[in-house]
Design an enzyme around this catalytic site. Structure first.
Site, PDB file in Angstrom:
ATOM      1  N   CYS A 118     -40.021  -3.505   9.573  1.00 53.29           N
ATOM      2  CA  CYS A 118     -40.130  -4.369   8.406  1.00 53.29           C
ATOM      3  C   CYS A 118     -41.298  -5.357   8.545  1.00 53.29           C
ATOM      4  CB  CYS A 118     -38.826  -5.127   8.199  1.00 53.29           C
ATOM      5  SG  CYS A 118     -38.926  -6.199   6.759  1.00 53.29           S
ATOM      6  N   GLY A 146     -46.062   8.190   6.622  1.00 56.04           N
ATOM      7  CA  GLY A 146     -47.104   7.423   5.958  1.00 56.04           C
ATOM      8  C   GLY A 146     -48.011   8.298   5.118  1.00 56.04           C
ATOM      9  N   LYS A 161     -37.199   3.895  14.210  1.00 59.57           N
ATOM     10  CA  LYS A 161     -38.325   3.963  13.269  1.00 59.57           C
ATOM     11  C   LYS A 161     -39.127   2.676  13.408  1.00 59.57           C
ATOM     12  CE  LYS A 161     -39.336   4.655   8.331  1.00 59.57           C
ATOM     13  NZ  LYS A 161     -39.578   3.307   7.818  1.00 59.57           N
ATOM     14  N   ALA A 196     -34.947   0.536   0.921  1.00 64.29           N
ATOM     15  CA  ALA A 196     -33.985  -0.423   0.387  1.00 64.29           C
ATOM     16  C   ALA A 196     -34.045  -0.398  -1.136  1.00 64.29           C
ATOM     17  CB  ALA A 196     -34.316  -1.815   0.916  1.00 64.29           C
ATOM     18  N   PRO A 213     -35.811   5.899   4.785  1.00 59.87           N
ATOM     19  CA  PRO A 213     -34.930   4.869   4.237  1.00 59.87           C
ATOM     20  C   PRO A 213     -35.733   3.939   3.347  1.00 59.87           C
ATOM     21  CG  PRO A 213     -35.362   4.502   6.590  1.00 59.87           C
ATOM     22  CD  PRO A 213     -35.970   5.815   6.236  1.00 59.87           C
ATOM     23  N   GLY A 259     -41.434   8.844   2.119  1.00 57.72           N
ATOM     24  CA  GLY A 259     -40.904   7.716   1.356  1.00 57.72           C
ATOM     25  C   GLY A 259     -41.398   7.727  -0.073  1.00 57.72           C
ATOM     26  N   ARG A 260     -42.446   6.944  -0.336  1.00 60.61           N
ATOM     27  CA  ARG A 260     -42.881   6.709  -1.719  1.00 60.61           C
ATOM     28  C   ARG A 260     -43.223   7.987  -2.466  1.00 60.61           C
ATOM     29  NH1 ARG A 260     -47.619   3.016  -0.154  1.00 60.61           N
ATOM     30  NH2 ARG A 260     -47.524   4.557   1.540  1.00 60.61           N
ATOM     31  N   GLN A 301     -29.201   3.951   8.364  1.00 63.62           N
ATOM     32  CA  GLN A 301     -30.173   3.123   9.083  1.00 63.62           C
ATOM     33  C   GLN A 301     -29.633   1.707   9.256  1.00 63.62           C
ATOM     34  OE1 GLN A 301     -33.870   1.347   7.544  1.00 63.62           O
ATOM     35  NE2 GLN A 301     -34.923   2.409   9.203  1.00 63.62           N
TER      36      GLN A 301
HETATM   37  C1  LIG Z   1     -39.167   0.254  -1.770  1.00 61.57           C
HETATM   38  C2  LIG Z   1     -39.259   0.501  -0.284  1.00 61.57           C
HETATM   39  C3  LIG Z   1     -38.212   0.133   0.523  1.00 61.57           C
HETATM   40  C4  LIG Z   1     -38.281   0.381   1.896  1.00 61.57           C
HETATM   41  N1  LIG Z   1     -37.202   0.078   2.679  1.00 61.57           N
HETATM   42  C5  LIG Z   1     -37.195   0.447   3.989  1.00 61.57           C
HETATM   43  C6  LIG Z   1     -36.037   0.300   4.798  1.00 61.57           C
HETATM   44  O1  LIG Z   1     -34.986  -0.167   4.336  1.00 61.57           O
HETATM   45  N2  LIG Z   1     -36.106   0.696   6.098  1.00 61.57           N
HETATM   46  C7  LIG Z   1     -37.256   1.217   6.642  1.00 61.57           C
HETATM   47  O2  LIG Z   1     -37.274   1.559   7.834  1.00 61.57           O
HETATM   48  N3  LIG Z   1     -38.352   1.381   5.898  1.00 61.57           N
HETATM   49  C8  LIG Z   1     -38.346   1.033   4.590  1.00 61.57           C
HETATM   50  N4  LIG Z   1     -39.442   1.269   3.829  1.00 61.57           N
HETATM   51  C9  LIG Z   1     -40.611   1.943   4.431  1.00 61.57           C
HETATM   52  C10 LIG Z   1     -40.500   3.457   4.264  1.00 61.57           C
HETATM   53  O3  LIG Z   1     -39.359   3.962   4.927  1.00 61.57           O
HETATM   54  C11 LIG Z   1     -41.748   4.157   4.820  1.00 61.57           C
HETATM   55  O4  LIG Z   1     -41.858   3.870   6.189  1.00 61.57           O
HETATM   56  C12 LIG Z   1     -43.021   3.685   4.128  1.00 61.57           C
HETATM   57  O5  LIG Z   1     -42.852   3.630   2.729  1.00 61.57           O
HETATM   58  C13 LIG Z   1     -44.199   4.600   4.477  1.00 61.57           C
HETATM   59  O6  LIG Z   1     -43.935   5.925   4.100  1.00 61.57           O
HETATM   60  P1  LIG Z   1     -44.520   6.563   2.739  1.00 61.57           P
HETATM   61  O7  LIG Z   1     -46.032   6.424   2.791  1.00 61.57           O
HETATM   62  O8  LIG Z   1     -44.059   7.986   2.768  1.00 61.57           O
HETATM   63  O9  LIG Z   1     -43.963   5.760   1.624  1.00 61.57           O
HETATM   64  C14 LIG Z   1     -39.421   0.984   2.464  1.00 61.57           C
HETATM   65  C15 LIG Z   1     -40.479   1.352   1.625  1.00 61.57           C
HETATM   66  C16 LIG Z   1     -40.416   1.121   0.267  1.00 61.57           C
HETATM   67  C17 LIG Z   1     -41.567   1.564  -0.597  1.00 61.57           C
END
Ligand SMILES: Cc1cc2nc3c(=O)[nH]c(=O)nc-3n(C[C@H](O)[C@H](O)[C@H](O)COP(=O)(O)O)c2cc1C
Length: 388
Positions: free
Chosen positions: A111, A214, A151, A28, A26, A237-238, A80
């Site tokens: 968060c 991550g 999460k 935002a 997820p 995510g990213r 979520q």
């Molecule tokens: C722009 C952005 C918005 C995010 N919004 C949420 C969210 O709404 N809920 C959540 O659980 N995590 C949120 N995250 C965290 C991601 O879900 C994820 O846990 C985090 O980016 C690490 O994973 P990654 O290394 O694959 O990016 C957000 C991350 C980013 C970059």
């Protein structure tokens, strides 16, 4: 063995069988129905909505009701929720279930934003074990047959880790899976995720899947995370920002036979431009407003074209275009045969940042039980904010 047997699903989350053990994290402002549909067109797995606050949902805020709406092609539908109050969270889950608005519900306890942790919300919340247990138990009960997952992050900082306790509590409460973003709130998005923590959580939580999250930037990273940690699936995510076709690579690398169909992508500039255009058109559909959709795609420009021969002027034009026709004109100036640029297109994208001492309510760390003043303060921790 009979060839008529269906292949075992790559991952099961409660009653949901997934062809690939892959979850879109997820995010935002990113994982609206437009982006989820685009990612799904390339891959297999579960695609989670942007975070929805429980209070706004219970109050049927108009924007929130639009955000939880899925396109008919989205199956299973995954939402979520973020909440700090057990009763409100329970009511929000009940609303989703009774009105048949979701097939999977995830609760966000990750968060790190100071505005939220300062009141005891987000990644600060699992420190208060009773409150965490109460929220998850009531939510899981209200969810009934709809699988509910959690999460979370590793904890508040290196000296105040919460994930092992929280994982076991969530398991006891009846969740269908737990996901760990292997950083503390203090780490924000800095450094590298601690995949060893995912392995430790996998040892601690034995009866439901453990999902690792991550720093997965490629399908190879996902394969390595699963091999090194023993986790049951990955949350990405990213790494998929500006490259929704990563879900195709992930399905080919990790999925069962039905998920692994399709050729690897040849990400020429023409291919990338088509994906960008499709994303823009899906955003226009989602917002039901061409100008708004074209404004929203602007934040994706740098991610899509990272490493490609697209000049600053062209990027600036894409970042100011206000109609799909204008976007088409600009994309037509690109060389569609320009090849995938290799390493220049890979690696980190999206949030990064430096470690920060987490903002917390006064004396929050002194006890793992919630006192009366904290109970009042935490009610404000559910303001609109930017996710995890
Ligand atoms: C722009 C952005 C918005 C995010 N919004 C949420 C969210 O709404 N809920 C959540 O659980 N995590 C949120 N995250 C965290 C991601 O879900 C994820 O846990 C985090 O980016 C690490 O994973 P990654 O290394 O694959 O990016 C957000 C991350 C980013 C970059």
């Amino acid at each position: 063995m009979s060839s008529t047997l269906a292949p075992a699903p790559a991952l099961r989350i409660g009653p949901i069988a997934l062809d690939a053990p892959v979850v879109l994290a997820p995010m935002a402002g990113i994982t609206n129905t437009a982006f989820r549909r685009l990612c799904r067109e390339y891959g297999a797995g579960l695609y989670v909505s942007e975070m929805i606050t429980t209070r706004a949902l219970v109050e049927r805020n108009a924007t929130t009701m639009r955000l939880i709406t899925h396109h008919e092609s989205e199956k299973p539908r995954s939402i979520q929720l973020y909440g700090v109050d057990p009763a409100t969270t329970e009511a929000a889950v009940r609303l989703l279930v009774e009105e048949d608005r979701a097939d999977h519900i995830d609760l966000n306890f990750g968060c790190p934003v100071p505005k939220v942790t300062r009141k005891g919300g987000g990644a600060a919340l699992p420190w208060k074990l009773g409150l965490f247990r109460d929220i998850v138990t009531r939510a899981a009960r209200a969810a009934g047959d709809v699988p509910l997952t959690v999460k979370m992050r590793k904890g508040i900082d290196g000296d105040h880790l919460t994930y092992l306790d929280a994982g076991r509590i969530a398991e006891d409460a009846g969740v269908a899976a737990v996901a760990l973003h292997a950083r503390t709130a203090a780490e924000f998005y800095s450094g590298t995720a601690d995949w060893e923590a995912i392995a430790r959580l996998k040892q601690a939580v034995t009866s439901v899947p453990v999902l690792g999250n991550g720093d997965i930037w490629s399908a190879d990273d996902a394969v390595r995370m699963m091999a090194e940690t023993g986790c049951d699936g990955v949350v990405v995510g990213r790494g998929c920002l500006g490259r929704p076709w990563l879900f195709g690579d992930l399905a080919r690398a990790l999925g069962g036979p039905s998920a692994a169909a399709g050729d690897p992508v040849d990400a020429t500039l023409g291919f990338v431009a088509r994906a960008f255009r499709r994303h823009a058109e899906l955003l226009v559909e989602f917002f039901d407003d061409e100008g708004r959709g074209c404004r929203d795609i602007r934040k994706h420009v740098a991610w899509y074209f990272k490493g490609y021969p697209v000049g600053g002027e062209t990027r600036a034009m894409l970042a100011t275009a206000s109609s799909l026709a204008e976007i088409d004109e600009i994309l037509a100036t690109l060389d569609p045969s320009a090849p995938y640029p290799g390493q220049a297109a890979e690696g980190q994208r999206g949030r990064a940042g430096t470690p920060k001492r987490p903002a917390l309510p006064d004396r929050w760390l002194e006890s793992r039980d919630l006192d009366a003043a904290e109970t009042t303060a935490i009610a404000d921790a559910e303001l609109d904010h930017s996710g995890g």
